[in-house]
Design a protein around this motif. Structure first.
Motif, short mmCIF file in Angstrom:
data_model
loop_
_atom_site.label_atom_id
_atom_site.label_comp_id
_atom_site.label_asym_id
_atom_site.label_seq_id
_atom_site.Cartn_x
_atom_site.Cartn_y
_atom_site.Cartn_z
N CYS B 19 30.90 -5.02 -47.65
CA CYS B 19 31.95 -4.80 -46.66
C CYS B 19 31.44 -3.82 -45.61
O CYS B 19 31.19 -2.66 -45.93
N ARG B 21 32.90 -2.26 -43.35
CA ARG B 21 33.78 -1.09 -43.19
C ARG B 21 33.42 0.01 -44.19
O ARG B 21 33.40 1.18 -43.87
N LEU B 165 38.43 -5.63 -44.82
CA LEU B 165 37.95 -6.92 -45.28
C LEU B 165 39.12 -7.89 -45.45
O LEU B 165 39.00 -9.07 -45.17
N PHE B 170 39.48 -8.44 -53.71
CA PHE B 170 38.24 -7.68 -53.65
C PHE B 170 38.52 -6.21 -53.40
O PHE B 170 37.97 -5.32 -54.05
N CYS B 171 39.41 -5.95 -52.45
CA CYS B 171 39.69 -4.57 -52.06
C CYS B 171 40.33 -3.77 -53.20
O CYS B 171 40.14 -2.56 -53.28
N PHE B 176 37.37 2.56 -52.10
CA PHE B 176 37.95 3.00 -50.82
C PHE B 176 39.35 2.45 -50.59
O PHE B 176 39.90 2.62 -49.51
N GLU B 177 39.90 1.78 -51.59
CA GLU B 177 41.16 1.07 -51.36
C GLU B 177 42.25 1.95 -50.73
O GLU B 177 42.89 1.56 -49.76
N TYR B 181 44.19 1.24 -47.33
CA TYR B 181 45.55 0.67 -47.39
C TYR B 181 46.65 1.66 -47.77
O TYR B 181 47.81 1.33 -47.71
#
Ligand code: SF4
Lengths: 361, 182
Positions: B19, B21, B165, B170-171, B176-177, B181
């Protein structure tokens, strides 16, 4: 899981291998303005020792008179445990903040850039006030249906006024005028408190206006103490991120050393502090005997502080269903998310505009 | 604001493959790893799994586009010519492979081979699963790595982060979730 630890007893806190240990002392804590003091240990140890594992400690709150030494300070620093000190009256006095763990030079530069540009600063400052207002309205609307007659009319009128204040927010051109709107909002809101508390409680705890230094009556004492808990909780969350707690937007960096915590606490106070106060007073868990007057001010007694702190701690771990993450998160975690939202804004103020937390239930 | 001469390492290459990001955020020093139990376990595995072996070889190199590269290899078996990378589970397997290929590429860029002239090979170790997986570097990988490094360098210069992403499945597994978010 790591949790904050609150120490009400007096004594010596020390490192014992890899645990922390409180060795209690006899004797009462003296007011911090009492004449003393030769820097000697506060009192004789009474032999009672309470060790607790450092792995379980997220942060420490010291409400008693605690002696510490530099070994302990080093240890707390290594373990990343922020420590909050309170004086005899329950006023928050100081934080022992570990040397920064998370560091991002770039984020700090972004933070400073947003402070220095009047326009960017105002965007963030307004967002804090806007969210605080939203949550205040939420609290008002929660109590509104229970009121009748004149009280109902007063609440109605206030909601109309608050709507005007909301419309004034985008028109504020500098922090000064924004602060004025913010002050107005709080005044209107506090004037409704006797209605929320109901005639019986309101008679026992009269409240007309917010007075801080020193708190003039029981409600002011409670608000001050509750707000300081909220501030320190936000601060310990900021500490887990790469944000610099000294750079703030609504408050001036000089208001307190860690004024970013003041900014973010604004957003959570209505939900967490104010509702806690209503609850504790309405259920009678707190009553007039939990308050004492000293030197023209009013303060919680130790027993009163214990009640508030345990209620606060429990409230923080309550969870709500998060809307975008699709899982349950605690109120305390919501404060962390607030820090992350701010980080996202600082990285990308156009694509990821900060919107302060809005109570969604 | 740009990051001058970023030094690109194997983990960053792995992140980027997962990813972009995530790579951008970590280049900014916005680490999320600290508290994650999974990461702590990973570190523990790395430190204790193979105590007797040689450890932590650091390799520097320069990519064809001039980017500085640095590789910190978990464990190197010089005699057999194998670079080892230890991982907890196979969740981001492909990114693990790219990380090892990156180290092999650094040796290649330095012109280092085994004494018999053959190139080094790599191996992913999953001690918890009692599995290993060989990793090799071929010509296509070399081209791909050069492209990846240029791409990372380009996003390092980006003021704002690459988009999320948006693959929720996946996230939700990403450290880093909450930063993305929450
Ligand atoms: S949460 Fe998703 S978008 Fe964010 S860094 Fe991780 S993978 Fe990328």
């Amino acid at each position: 899981m790591k949790r904050p630890h609150y120490l009400f007893s007096s004594g010596r806190l020390r490192r014992q291998h890899n645990t922390l240990c409180l060795e209690r002392t006899t004797g009462e804590r003296l007011p911090d303005d009492a004449p003393d003091d030769e820097g000697l240990p506060s009192a004789e140890a009474d032999g009672a020792r309470s060790p607790f594992p450092v792995e379980a400690v997220d942060s420490l709150y010291l409400f008693g008179e605690i002696d510490i030494n530099s070994k302990l300070v080093t240890f707390l620093g290594q373990q990343g445990i922020p420590t909050f000190f309170y004086d005899y009256y329950g006023n928050y006095t100081a934080t022992l903040f570990p040397r920064e763990g998370q560091l991002s030079g770039r984020l700090r530069v972004d933070q400073a850039r947003h402070y220095l540009s009047g326009k960017r600063r105002l965007v963030l400052a307004r967002a804090f006030v806007e969210a605080a207002l939203f949550n205040i309205e939420r609290v008002i609307k929660y109590y509104q249906p229970r009121l009748v007659g004149e009280e109902q009319a007063a609440v109605q009128a206030t909601l109309v006024e608050l709507k005007k204040d909301r419309e004034a927010l985008p028109l504020t051109v500098d922090i000064h005028t924004l602060m004025a709107v913010e002050g107005r909002i709080r005044d209107r809101y506090y004037r409704l408190w006797p209605h929320f508390l109901g005639p019986e409680v309101a008679a026992r705890f009269p409240f007309n206006k917010r007075e801080r230094r020193p708190p003039s009556n029981e409600l002011n004492a409670l608000i001050s103490f509750g707000n300081s808990l909220c501030y320190s909780t936000v601060l310990r969350q900021i500490y887990r991120t790469a944000l610099d707690p000294t750079i703030a937007y609504l408050h001036e960096p000089g208001d307190r050393r860690f004024s970013l915590a003041l900014d973010l606490a604004e957003v959570f106070k209505p939900l967490l502090v104010d509702r806690m106060i209503f609850r504790l007073l309405k259920t009678g868990e707190l009553n007039p005997k939990h308050f004492e007057k000293y030197l023209g001010g009013c303060y919680l007694t130790e027993a009163g502080r214990k009640i508030v702190v345990s209620h606060w701690d429990e409230r923080l771990s309550q969870t709500v269903q998060h809307r975008t993450m699709n899982k349950k998160v605690s109120y305390e975690r919501l404060m962390r998310h607030e820090c992350y939202k701010l980080v996202r804004h600082l990285c990308d103020p156009v694509g990821d505009l900060y919107q302060g937390f809005h109570m969604w239930w | 604001m740009t990051i001058l001469n970023p030094r690109i390492g194997g983990m960053l290459v792995g992140y980027y493959r997962l990813c972009p990001r995530k790579a951008w955020l970590s280049m900014r020093g916005l680490w999320m790893e600290q508290e994650s139990d999974a990461v702590a376990l990973g570190r523990l595995l790395d430190d204790h799994s193979y105590d007797r072996d040689e450890k932590h070889l650091t390799i520097d190199a320069e990519a064809p586009d001039g980017t500085e590269l640095v590789g910190k290899v978990d464990r190197t078996n010089l005699k057999n010519g194998v670079l080892h990378e230890t991982k907890k589970g196979r969740a981001c397997e492909d990114s693990h492979r790219w990380q090892v290929r990156f180290y092999l590429w650094l040796l290649y860029l330095n012109g280092v081979t085994r004494s018999n002239g053959h190139p080094f090979t790599g191996q992913l170790d999953y001690p918890l699963l009692r599995r290993t997986e060989p990793v090799t570097l071929d010509a296509e990988h070399i081209t791909e790595l050069a492209t990846t490094v240029s791409a990372i360098r380009a996003i390092a210069d980006q003021e704002t982060p690459p988009p999320r992403l948006g693959k929720r499945s996946f996230c939700t597994k990403c450290a880093f979730e909450e930063l993305c978010y929450g």
